[in-house]
Every structure is written in structure tokens, then in C-alpha cells.
Design an enzyme around this catalytic site. Sequence first.
Site, PDB file in Angstrom:
ATOM      1  N   ASP A   1      23.541  10.659 -17.473  1.00  0.00           N
ATOM      2  CA  ASP A   1      22.529  11.382 -18.205  1.00  0.00           C
ATOM      3  C   ASP A   1      21.445  11.713 -16.943  1.00  0.00           C
ATOM      4  O   ASP A   1      20.960  10.777 -16.502  1.00  0.00           O
ATOM      5  CB  ASP A   1      21.886  10.528 -19.226  1.00  0.00           C
ATOM      6  CG  ASP A   1      20.808  11.278 -19.851  1.00  0.00           C
ATOM      7  OD1 ASP A   1      20.312  12.373 -19.460  1.00  0.00           O
ATOM      8  OD2 ASP A   1      20.635  10.581 -21.094  1.00  0.00           O
TER       9      ASP A   1
ATOM     10  N   HIS B   1      20.214   6.169 -32.091  1.00  0.00           N
ATOM     11  CA  HIS B   1      19.425   7.153 -31.630  1.00  0.00           C
ATOM     12  C   HIS B   1      18.981   8.323 -32.279  1.00  0.00           C
ATOM     13  O   HIS B   1      19.980   8.719 -32.846  1.00  0.00           O
ATOM     14  CB  HIS B   1      19.029   7.351 -29.978  1.00  0.00           C
ATOM     15  CG  HIS B   1      20.295   7.967 -29.365  1.00  0.00           C
ATOM     16  ND1 HIS B   1      20.641   9.298 -29.470  1.00  0.00           N
ATOM     17  CD2 HIS B   1      21.242   7.382 -28.759  1.00  0.00           C
ATOM     18  CE1 HIS B   1      21.544   9.572 -28.784  1.00  0.00           C
ATOM     19  NE2 HIS B   1      21.936   8.528 -28.422  1.00  0.00           N
TER      20      HIS B   1
ATOM     21  N   TYR C   1      28.021   4.140 -29.112  1.00  0.00           N
ATOM     22  CA  TYR C   1      28.002   3.218 -28.445  1.00  0.00           C
ATOM     23  C   TYR C   1      28.549   1.934 -29.013  1.00  0.00           C
ATOM     24  O   TYR C   1      28.269   1.625 -30.011  1.00  0.00           O
ATOM     25  CB  TYR C   1      26.637   3.124 -28.157  1.00  0.00           C
ATOM     26  CG  TYR C   1      25.911   4.457 -27.792  1.00  0.00           C
ATOM     27  CD1 TYR C   1      25.929   4.885 -26.428  1.00  0.00           C
ATOM     28  CD2 TYR C   1      25.197   5.256 -28.928  1.00  0.00           C
ATOM     29  CE1 TYR C   1      25.286   5.888 -26.013  1.00  0.00           C
ATOM     30  CE2 TYR C   1      24.661   6.134 -28.447  1.00  0.00           C
ATOM     31  CZ  TYR C   1      24.637   6.712 -27.122  1.00  0.00           C
ATOM     32  OH  TYR C   1      23.987   7.942 -26.648  1.00  0.00           O
TER      33      TYR C   1
ATOM     34  N   HIS D   1      19.390   3.364 -22.028  1.00  0.00           N
ATOM     35  CA  HIS D   1      18.465   4.067 -20.855  1.00  0.00           C
ATOM     36  C   HIS D   1      18.882   2.989 -19.712  1.00  0.00           C
ATOM     37  O   HIS D   1      18.166   2.485 -19.117  1.00  0.00           O
ATOM     38  CB  HIS D   1      16.895   3.979 -21.367  1.00  0.00           C
ATOM     39  CG  HIS D   1      16.640   4.952 -22.234  1.00  0.00           C
ATOM     40  ND1 HIS D   1      15.299   5.031 -22.859  1.00  0.00           N
ATOM     41  CD2 HIS D   1      17.215   6.188 -22.501  1.00  0.00           C
ATOM     42  CE1 HIS D   1      15.357   6.184 -23.608  1.00  0.00           C
ATOM     43  NE2 HIS D   1      16.290   6.774 -23.305  1.00  0.00           N
TER      44      HIS D   1
ATOM     45  N   HIS E   1      15.534  16.341 -28.935  1.00  0.00           N
ATOM     46  CA  HIS E   1      13.831  16.183 -28.718  1.00  0.00           C
ATOM     47  C   HIS E   1      13.327  17.344 -27.967  1.00  0.00           C
ATOM     48  O   HIS E   1      14.337  18.134 -27.546  1.00  0.00           O
ATOM     49  CB  HIS E   1      13.548  14.946 -27.795  1.00  0.00           C
ATOM     50  CG  HIS E   1      14.420  14.817 -26.450  1.00  0.00           C
ATOM     51  ND1 HIS E   1      14.020  15.427 -25.500  1.00  0.00           N
ATOM     52  CD2 HIS E   1      15.213  14.044 -26.233  1.00  0.00           C
ATOM     53  CE1 HIS E   1      15.120  15.088 -24.705  1.00  0.00           C
ATOM     54  NE2 HIS E   1      15.823  14.390 -25.046  1.00  0.00           N
TER      55      HIS E   1
ATOM     56  N   GLU F   1      21.956  15.847 -28.433  1.00  0.00           N
ATOM     57  CA  GLU F   1      22.385  14.655 -27.784  1.00  0.00           C
ATOM     58  C   GLU F   1      23.448  13.733 -28.731  1.00  0.00           C
ATOM     59  O   GLU F   1      22.804  12.436 -28.629  1.00  0.00           O
ATOM     60  CB  GLU F   1      21.675  14.200 -27.021  1.00  0.00           C
ATOM     61  CG  GLU F   1      20.323  13.780 -27.003  1.00  0.00           C
ATOM     62  CD  GLU F   1      19.483  13.223 -26.189  1.00  0.00           C
ATOM     63  OE1 GLU F   1      19.819  12.158 -25.664  1.00  0.00           O
ATOM     64  OE2 GLU F   1      18.395  13.683 -25.888  1.00  0.00           O
TER      65      GLU F   1
ATOM     66  N   ASP G   1      17.970  18.273 -19.106  1.00  0.00           N
ATOM     67  CA  ASP G   1      18.471  17.109 -19.618  1.00  0.00           C
ATOM     68  C   ASP G   1      19.790  16.879 -20.131  1.00  0.00           C
ATOM     69  O   ASP G   1      20.078  17.385 -21.417  1.00  0.00           O
ATOM     70  CB  ASP G   1      17.122  16.575 -20.564  1.00  0.00           C
ATOM     71  CG  ASP G   1      17.551  15.157 -21.249  1.00  0.00           C
ATOM     72  OD1 ASP G   1      18.479  14.143 -20.594  1.00  0.00           O
ATOM     73  OD2 ASP G   1      17.379  14.818 -22.351  1.00  0.00           O
TER      74      ASP G   1
ATOM     75  N   GLU H   1      25.033  15.682 -24.220  1.00  0.00           N
ATOM     76  CA  GLU H   1      23.986  16.176 -24.287  1.00  0.00           C
ATOM     77  C   GLU H   1      23.750  17.539 -23.497  1.00  0.00           C
ATOM     78  O   GLU H   1      23.783  17.844 -22.214  1.00  0.00           O
ATOM     79  CB  GLU H   1      22.847  15.388 -23.707  1.00  0.00           C
ATOM     80  CG  GLU H   1      21.300  15.738 -23.559  1.00  0.00           C
ATOM     81  CD  GLU H   1      20.236  14.922 -23.222  1.00  0.00           C
ATOM     82  OE1 GLU H   1      20.733  13.801 -22.407  1.00  0.00           O
ATOM     83  OE2 GLU H   1      19.262  15.085 -23.766  1.00  0.00           O
TER      84      GLU H   1
ATOM     85  N   HIS I   1      11.034  14.281 -22.480  1.00  0.00           N
ATOM     86  CA  HIS I   1      10.817  14.403 -23.808  1.00  0.00           C
ATOM     87  C   HIS I   1       9.525  15.034 -23.868  1.00  0.00           C
ATOM     88  O   HIS I   1       8.522  14.365 -23.909  1.00  0.00           O
ATOM     89  CB  HIS I   1      10.469  12.753 -24.282  1.00  0.00           C
ATOM     90  CG  HIS I   1      11.499  11.879 -24.203  1.00  0.00           C
ATOM     91  ND1 HIS I   1      11.711  10.810 -24.110  1.00  0.00           N
ATOM     92  CD2 HIS I   1      13.090  12.465 -24.099  1.00  0.00           C
ATOM     93  CE1 HIS I   1      12.953  10.317 -24.047  1.00  0.00           C
ATOM     94  NE2 HIS I   1      13.715  11.288 -23.912  1.00  0.00           N
TER      95      HIS I   1
ATOM     96  N   ARG J   1      27.949   9.817 -24.623  1.00  0.00           N
ATOM     97  CA  ARG J   1      27.106  10.604 -25.088  1.00  0.00           C
ATOM     98  C   ARG J   1      27.253  12.018 -24.596  1.00  0.00           C
ATOM     99  O   ARG J   1      27.739  12.137 -23.357  1.00  0.00           O
ATOM    100  CB  ARG J   1      25.603  10.107 -24.705  1.00  0.00           C
ATOM    101  CG  ARG J   1      24.598  11.245 -25.135  1.00  0.00           C
ATOM    102  CD  ARG J   1      23.092  10.288 -25.030  1.00  0.00           C
ATOM    103  NE  ARG J   1      22.659  10.167 -23.777  1.00  0.00           N
ATOM    104  CZ  ARG J   1      22.397   8.831 -23.157  1.00  0.00           C
ATOM    105  NH1 ARG J   1      22.960   7.948 -24.101  1.00  0.00           N
ATOM    106  NH2 ARG J   1      22.048   8.654 -22.033  1.00  0.00           N
TER     107      ARG J   1
ATOM    108  N   ASP K   1       0.630  -1.070   0.092  1.00  0.00           N
ATOM    109  CA  ASP K   1      -0.020   0.302   0.117  1.00  0.00           C
ATOM    110  C   ASP K   1       0.935   1.226  -0.084  1.00  0.00           C
ATOM    111  O   ASP K   1       0.416   2.374   0.317  1.00  0.00           O
ATOM    112  CB  ASP K   1      -1.035  -0.297   1.025  1.00  0.00           C
ATOM    113  CG  ASP K   1      -0.208   0.063   2.605  1.00  0.00           C
ATOM    114  OD1 ASP K   1       1.033  -0.124   2.536  1.00  0.00           O
ATOM    115  OD2 ASP K   1      -0.854  -0.012   3.519  1.00  0.00           O
TER     116      ASP K   1
HETATM  117  N1  GLY Z   1      17.398  10.978 -20.698  1.00  0.00           N
HETATM  118  C1  GLY Z   1      16.870  10.749 -21.984  1.00  0.00           C
HETATM  119  C2  GLY Z   1      17.106  11.530 -23.030  1.00  0.00           C
HETATM  120  O1  GLY Z   1      18.457  12.100 -23.072  1.00  0.00           O
HETATM  121  O2  GLY Z   1      16.630  11.457 -23.880  1.00  0.00           O
HETATM  122 MN    MN Z   2      17.448  13.808 -24.059  1.00  0.00          MN
HETATM  123 MN    MN Z   3      19.320  12.577 -21.422  1.00  0.00          MN
END
Ligand code: GLY
Ligand code: MN
Ligand code: MN
Length: 435
Positions: free
Chosen positions: A257, A347, A385, A240, A351, A381, A268, A405, A358, A403, A37
Site C-alpha cells: 500500500d 475497515h 484479512y 497499517h 475515504h 479499497e 493511495d 485499492e 485521508h 487489499r 537535534d
Molecule cells: N494507506 C492508508 C489507506 O489506504 O487508507
Molecule cells: Mn486508502
Molecule cells: Mn492505502
Amino acid sequence: MLKPSVFAKHRAAFMEAMGPNSVALVGSPPELLRNGDASYSYRQCSDLYYLSGFAEPGATVVLRTEGDSPYTLFVRSKDPEREIWDGRRSGVEGAIADYGASQAFSNKELRSKLRTLISNVDNLYYELGSNPVYDKLVIELLGELRQGERRGVRPPLRIVDPRFTLHELRLRKSEEELAVLRKASELTAVAHIEAMRAASSGVSESEIEAGIDFSFRRHGGTGPGYTSIVGGGANATILHYIENNQELSDGDLVLIDAGCEYQFYTADITRTFPVNGTFSDAQKRCYEIVLDSQEQAIAMTKPGVTIDEIHDRCVQVLTAGMIELGLLEGTVAERIEDGSYKKFYMHRTSHWLGMDVHDVGPYSVDGVARPLEPGMVITVEPGLYISADAENIPEELRGIGIRIEDDLVVTAEGNENLSTGVPKTVREIEAACQS
Ligand code: GLY
Ligand code: MN
Ligand code: MN
């Protein structure tokens, strides 16, 4: 908190876009149980917050373009007994006094009041299919209103998905929203720098994650706007990766990240740095390629450019880098044409960013990528990889995941990079790690 006038502006703009004789209904999602709960901590749905600034669960915003009460808020009524257990409630009084509702009612009255509020309107803006509780209520009310047609009461003529108007508004950030996003990015920068200092061989990813969380909250943020990714070594090649439960190792990179949420807006930001504070030669070669692609992409970000064009630039630079590194053979054009670069960059590059990591808003209009406009906020970003078990590639590149970003506000002249407070060049990063 953002001033009430900011939310009033959001409501006014949405109602303007809805057109005459329309009603919008936006409800809170239910509270979710984590296990047994015990609940997850509650996060208001972004659309509802955008229109009201109201963060409590069990809320419904109704906007009506005609009549004397454009803004009705349904809330949990005050209940001293429940408040001892679950926390304070604004109640209907607070909904009016503190959140500017023209009228407010307890949730017990939702059904009967809503029936009246939606009767005889032309358009009911409601996101059918997202919340079964509201779906059921709306469908039942439509049926009930049909029964009243002989008395001159009818259901709405159309159910319209509000996302296309509301999210178009959310896509362009006001100065007030940008100020909040700047603050979110500043808090994020502090946490990333602290993480660079804290990381060393034997420290767990989880400890680094906890430090980021602590830093966000200590400086006034709500916490992470999405689950932080802290991936050491080959964990960084899992896009992710959120298990965050391995030890960092000497000689590895670590990819973080993480973005702080501040007043319902999130940064982000991703940085990748060496656990021991010094990039190896192979790591540096990979890193410089990703950085070059990102810097070129940032330099071209301005009104009129599309996210697809930004992505294409990164793909060009990264694919050239993959060939240079010995990951791919042939020419850049060939490897882009056959898509083999996707083995190492799978990817998209950008975004929207805002209340949701996102963030909402269409990426294309009539099937064509939309040009950027001032006030839009995007991430850039790129990454590289290289799986630990990739075959036929130089041994020293295996298991490297990178990465980088940043968060960019599109301005009239170009862009404002909100992430400049986080070290990014090899020199800056090594200095931060070693400080
Ligand atoms: N943290 C998710 C992205 O970079 O899109
Ligand atoms: Mn991102
Ligand atoms: Mn990110």
C-alpha cells in the site's frame, strides 16, 4: 508547481465563503525533532499550502475580506547566517514577488500586525485547539483587544472553525488539482510495477520499500505521501503494518500500500501479489473475491451514490465470498446482520483523497451520508484479512491478507480510475511479477 493562479483561486473561493468582514488565520505547524537535534523533513500543512503554495516552515497566512490587502503572508525573514545552516528563505520580498501576497511581514511582526488585522472583524476563522502557539497568541490578542474597546477597537465577534468551509472547497478538486493527482498516480503505478518485479523469496520488505521510495523520487515525486506498507505473508493482515522489516517468503503473498506524493497531492494504491510470481489456488480464490467486490464497487461509483452504498456493496460480495471459502457459515444476510464478517473485513471501503491521504471534508451532512459529486476523489479499497491463528477455518487460508485499492475521480458520467496503470487481475499481476 501549480500555477500561482490556482492558489489565488483557492483564496478567492475561501474568502467568498467566509462572508463579509471576516479574517482567516492559518499557520504552519512547528518543525518536529526526530531525535536529539535532528528534525523530520518538513511538510507544510495542507490547508496553508492549499491557500498559498508556500512550503517553508514558520509561515502564517492571513486573509481579510475587507480593505486593500486581502492576503498577508508572515514568513521567516531572510537571514544569510541562518540560511547557510538551514537553507534558503523566500523572505518578505519573495512572499510578495513569488507567492502573490498583497503584503508580507517578518514573523517578528506577527503579533503586532495580527492585532490590527483581526480588530473589529465579525468573524475570525481560526482552528482553535490545533496549535498551542497560535492558540496562545490568538487568546492573548483577544484579551488585548478587549482593553481597547473604549477607543473603538474590539476583538472579533465570533471565532469560526475554518475547516467546514475550507475543507468543503478542498473536497472538490479542480482540473489543475486533478492533473497533479493523475501524475501522482502515474508515478505510483511505475513504482508498484517495479516492486512486483523486484519481489522474490529472501528479499526484505525494507528493500522493496526503499525501491518504491527511490522510484517515486527518481521520477519527480516528493516521496511517499504516507509511510508505505509492505507486508509479506501474515504481515498483510495487519492493516497499517509499517515495520517493513521481514524477509519475503516463497509461497506467500505480499501486500503493498504505497502512494507517491507529487506537488503536495498523494495517490493511495494497494496491490497484493505472490512473492514467487504465481498465485496458489487458495490465494487466487481469495483474491478473486476481493477483486470482484472492488470491480462492482467501482462500477457503481458515480454522482449521487454514497460512500456508504459503495461500502455496503463490498460487504455483500465479501461476505458471500467468506461463506464460499468456509470462513463463515449461514447466509449473507445473517452474517452481515451479526457483524461477523468484520472478523475478516474490519475497515471501511472508501475515504476522500487529495493533499492528505485521508483527505479532509465531511462524510455526512446532518448525519446522512453525502452523495458523491463530480470532482470528488475517493479510494475504493476492499480487503480480506485472515489471521494466521484464526480458528475453525481451512488451514490453507490462514495468514492470507489481501487489499486492492484504486483511486477514483467522480465525473459527471461515472468515474475516472486513476490507478489503471497498475496490474490488477490475476493474469496481469502474474505477468508483471514474472517480467
Ligand atoms: N494507506 C492508508 C489507506 O489506504 O487508507
Ligand atoms: Mn486508502
Ligand atoms: Mn492505502
